[in-house]
Write a protein that holds these residues in place. Structure first.
Motif, PDB file in Angstrom:
ATOM      1  N   MET A 163      -1.528  -0.717 -17.795  1.00  0.00           N
ATOM      2  CA  MET A 163      -0.739   0.191 -18.646  1.00  0.00           C
ATOM      3  C   MET A 163       0.040  -0.604 -19.684  1.00  0.00           C
ATOM      4  O   MET A 163       0.110  -0.198 -20.855  1.00  0.00           O
ATOM      5  CB  MET A 163       0.236   1.032 -17.813  1.00  0.00           C
ATOM      6  N   GLN A 164       0.626  -1.725 -19.276  1.00  0.00           N
ATOM      7  CA  GLN A 164       1.385  -2.562 -20.213  1.00  0.00           C
ATOM      8  C   GLN A 164       0.465  -3.117 -21.293  1.00  0.00           C
ATOM      9  O   GLN A 164       0.815  -3.121 -22.471  1.00  0.00           O
ATOM     10  CB  GLN A 164       2.092  -3.697 -19.478  1.00  0.00           C
ATOM     11  N   TYR A 165      -0.717  -3.569 -20.897  1.00  0.00           N
ATOM     12  CA  TYR A 165      -1.683  -4.096 -21.854  1.00  0.00           C
ATOM     13  C   TYR A 165      -2.118  -3.000 -22.832  1.00  0.00           C
ATOM     14  O   TYR A 165      -2.173  -3.213 -24.040  1.00  0.00           O
ATOM     15  CB  TYR A 165      -2.895  -4.666 -21.110  1.00  0.00           C
ATOM     16  N   GLU A 166      -2.407  -1.824 -22.291  1.00  0.00           N
ATOM     17  CA  GLU A 166      -2.804  -0.691 -23.129  1.00  0.00           C
ATOM     18  C   GLU A 166      -1.713  -0.370 -24.148  1.00  0.00           C
ATOM     19  O   GLU A 166      -1.995  -0.136 -25.324  1.00  0.00           O
ATOM     20  CB  GLU A 166      -3.085   0.525 -22.250  1.00  0.00           C
ATOM     21  N   GLU A 167      -0.470  -0.373 -23.700  1.00  0.00           N
ATOM     22  CA  GLU A 167       0.654  -0.088 -24.596  1.00  0.00           C
ATOM     23  C   GLU A 167       0.737  -1.126 -25.718  1.00  0.00           C
ATOM     24  O   GLU A 167       0.950  -0.776 -26.875  1.00  0.00           O
ATOM     25  CB  GLU A 167       1.954  -0.073 -23.792  1.00  0.00           C
ATOM     26  N   THR A 168       0.528  -2.391 -25.379  1.00  0.00           N
ATOM     27  CA  THR A 168       0.548  -3.463 -26.372  1.00  0.00           C
ATOM     28  C   THR A 168      -0.559  -3.254 -27.403  1.00  0.00           C
ATOM     29  O   THR A 168      -0.332  -3.375 -28.608  1.00  0.00           O
ATOM     30  CB  THR A 168       0.373  -4.831 -25.690  1.00  0.00           C
ATOM     31  N   VAL A 169      -1.756  -2.934 -26.931  1.00  0.00           N
ATOM     32  CA  VAL A 169      -2.890  -2.703 -27.829  1.00  0.00           C
ATOM     33  C   VAL A 169      -2.623  -1.497 -28.727  1.00  0.00           C
ATOM     34  O   VAL A 169      -2.843  -1.551 -29.942  1.00  0.00           O
ATOM     35  CB  VAL A 169      -4.195  -2.513 -27.016  1.00  0.00           C
ATOM     36  N   LEU A 170      -2.135  -0.405 -28.135  1.00  0.00           N
ATOM     37  CA  LEU A 170      -1.862   0.796 -28.932  1.00  0.00           C
ATOM     38  C   LEU A 170      -0.751   0.565 -29.946  1.00  0.00           C
ATOM     39  O   LEU A 170      -0.834   1.055 -31.076  1.00  0.00           O
ATOM     40  CB  LEU A 170      -1.525   1.976 -28.015  1.00  0.00           C
ATOM     41  N   ASP A 171       0.291  -0.178 -29.559  1.00  0.00           N
ATOM     42  CA  ASP A 171       1.372  -0.494 -30.499  1.00  0.00           C
ATOM     43  C   ASP A 171       0.857  -1.331 -31.661  1.00  0.00           C
ATOM     44  O   ASP A 171       1.222  -1.098 -32.814  1.00  0.00           O
ATOM     45  CB  ASP A 171       2.521  -1.227 -29.798  1.00  0.00           C
ATOM     46  N   GLY A 172      -0.006  -2.300 -31.376  1.00  0.00           N
ATOM     47  CA  GLY A 172      -0.585  -3.132 -32.437  1.00  0.00           C
ATOM     48  C   GLY A 172      -1.434  -2.309 -33.380  1.00  0.00           C
ATOM     49  O   GLY A 172      -1.368  -2.472 -34.600  1.00  0.00           O
ATOM     50  N   ALA A 173      -2.217  -1.387 -32.835  1.00  0.00           N
ATOM     51  CA  ALA A 173      -3.054  -0.523 -33.669  1.00  0.00           C
ATOM     52  C   ALA A 173      -2.192   0.393 -34.528  1.00  0.00           C
ATOM     53  O   ALA A 173      -2.491   0.614 -35.705  1.00  0.00           O
ATOM     54  CB  ALA A 173      -3.992   0.302 -32.791  1.00  0.00           C
ATOM     55  N   LYS A 174      -1.104   0.893 -33.963  1.00  0.00           N
ATOM     56  CA  LYS A 174      -0.203   1.767 -34.724  1.00  0.00           C
ATOM     57  C   LYS A 174       0.455   0.991 -35.864  1.00  0.00           C
ATOM     58  O   LYS A 174       0.559   1.492 -36.977  1.00  0.00           O
ATOM     59  CB  LYS A 174       0.862   2.374 -33.813  1.00  0.00           C
ATOM     60  N   ARG A 175       0.883  -0.247 -35.586  1.00  0.00           N
ATOM     61  CA  ARG A 175       1.502  -1.057 -36.645  1.00  0.00           C
ATOM     62  C   ARG A 175       0.509  -1.338 -37.764  1.00  0.00           C
ATOM     63  O   ARG A 175       0.860  -1.268 -38.935  1.00  0.00           O
ATOM     64  CB  ARG A 175       2.047  -2.365 -36.065  1.00  0.00           C
ATOM     65  N   ARG A 176      -0.744  -1.641 -37.414  1.00  0.00           N
ATOM     66  CA  ARG A 176      -1.761  -1.890 -38.447  1.00  0.00           C
ATOM     67  C   ARG A 176      -2.006  -0.620 -39.251  1.00  0.00           C
ATOM     68  O   ARG A 176      -2.118  -0.658 -40.475  1.00  0.00           O
ATOM     69  CB  ARG A 176      -3.055  -2.382 -37.807  1.00  0.00           C
ATOM     70  N   HIS A 177      -2.057   0.522 -38.575  1.00  0.00           N
ATOM     71  CA  HIS A 177      -2.281   1.794 -39.254  1.00  0.00           C
ATOM     72  C   HIS A 177      -1.127   2.110 -40.193  1.00  0.00           C
ATOM     73  O   HIS A 177      -1.323   2.515 -41.344  1.00  0.00           O
ATOM     74  CB  HIS A 177      -2.463   2.916 -38.226  1.00  0.00           C
TER      75      HIS A 177
END
Length: 144
Positions: free
Chosen positions: A120-134
């Protein structure tokens, strides 16, 4: 080996589907045999299950909280976990997902939840990175 649960004032714990709540003082419970146990602070609410890994966590948690319904969730969690395994290419996350499934098959749901917490923590990190790029792509460019 006995499990000692040190409860904070007013803390809740679920043991084999039974909700227990501590009074206004710290207290220690000793569980002498195997039981399905989850602390109230670790219980995810349904509306919080808003990502694929969180949905898997919620289904496994439901199996822990309601052992009578665990059988009906079995095929659901198998499908969810297979999709997660294929979606995560990170070997450590795949190992954790496989270990969680092994724990589910052994009906050790608490250990399965523990395996999913880092995912879950890894998923959150990945999703946060994708949101920042978006979000960065949506920002207007100056001087262009």
């Amino acid at each position: 080996m006995a499990l000692k649960l040190r409860l904070k004032p007013c803390e809740r714990v679920v043991i084999n589907g039974c909700v227990l709540q501590n009074d206004n003082r710290r207290h220690t419970l000793t569980v002498s045999n195997f039981a399905h146990i989850i602390r109230g602070s670790d219980i995810m609410q349904e509306e919080e299950a808003d990502t694929p890994v969180r949905r898997a966590y919620f289904v496994i948690q439901s199996m822990l909280l309601d052992p009578g319904a665990a059988e009906q969730y079995s095929s659901i969690i198998t499908g969810i976990m297979a999709k997660l395994y294929n979606a995560f290419v990170h070997p450590e996350m795949q190992d954790r997902i496989m270990q969680a499934m092994q724990n589910v098959s052994e009906r050790d749901y608490y250990k399965a939840l523990a395996c999913l917490r880092p995912v879950m923590q890894y998923e959150e990190t990945v999703l946060d990175g994708a949101k920042r790029r978006h979000d960065a792509m949506d920002e207007p460019r100056v001087g262009g």
